[in-house]
Motif scaffolding. Sequence first.
Motif, short mmCIF file in Angstrom:
data_model
loop_
_atom_site.label_atom_id
_atom_site.label_comp_id
_atom_site.label_asym_id
_atom_site.label_seq_id
_atom_site.Cartn_x
_atom_site.Cartn_y
_atom_site.Cartn_z
N GLN A 127 -41.56 79.42 2.47
CA GLN A 127 -42.92 78.74 2.34
C GLN A 127 -44.27 78.53 3.31
O GLN A 127 -44.93 78.29 3.48
N ARG A 159 -47.80 77.68 2.60
CA ARG A 159 -47.46 76.16 1.89
C ARG A 159 -46.57 75.20 2.55
O ARG A 159 -47.32 73.75 2.37
N ARG A 172 -47.96 71.35 1.57
CA ARG A 172 -48.93 71.53 0.55
C ARG A 172 -49.14 71.45 -1.07
O ARG A 172 -48.91 72.57 -1.27
N ASP A 176 -50.03 65.60 0.63
CA ASP A 176 -49.42 66.49 1.34
C ASP A 176 -47.60 65.85 1.27
O ASP A 176 -47.95 64.58 1.33
#
Length: 270
Positions: free
Chosen positions: A117, A122, A134, A142
């Motif tokens: 990730q 992300r 995110r 978030d």
Amino acid sequence: MQAMSIINAVQCVTKKWAKQRKAEERAASAEVRRWQAMVGSDRESLKEIVFRHIEDAYEAVSDDGNLPAHARQIMYDVRRRIQDKTDEQLKSRAIKALQADWYAQFADAYAEWFKAQCASGRGYISETDQWMLRLDDDPAHDEPASIKIEFQRQCLFWRDGRDASKPLRIALRELHPEFCRMIQSWRQRMTPTELSDVLTHAEGSLVVDSAMAELERAGITAISTHDGVAVRASRAEEAREILLRVSEWHLGFRPRVSLKGMTETLTAAF
């Protein structure tokens, strides 16, 4: 003509092997099942075991046909009879896994998933060393990464069927293949939403319909918190024991129930 006969004979003999090898190329787990696929298994199926005991169960529940026997009564009697016929080592291993810190078993796979990730942009680690995800372009949206939520997404409610998107499910398949097969059978019959509804109802029924009634019978004031109950700290241990007893009646074993909360009020939760 003779050459074609030889070719056909070879193809006929190797057809099953070729099919198995192609399956192994598509899924690594198929290689583990090679022997069973090629020669079969002498294991007795659950259906065969149930059919062998169901008549005796009916006679026991109905007092040799003198009393009405409900399906649930027969089911409980059959379950008691066939428990000794199951793989005790496998059952013991599964129960110990559930009683332990379940998600800790998948920490390595979860760390690999989070690393991916982060590589995609992300995921990131906050200034307080918290793993974050995110959701969109707004940092205010978030959220903290959660192994519990991600495990549920990958192992229970997945929508993407590719193994590459489910490293936690791969770990589950390696550590607890019996659970993986059970979940797979559910997903073959239910959508993610339908499975969520079934599990939520089962969990709620255990807490609300059974545990709360037992707590009230013991004179313990409690408030349901979905997967646990909030009680006074002075009676927390007693409440925990009641939850364990009720869970054992429903599930057939005593799961891990933890105490957590504030000074005056503690929550006994699964």
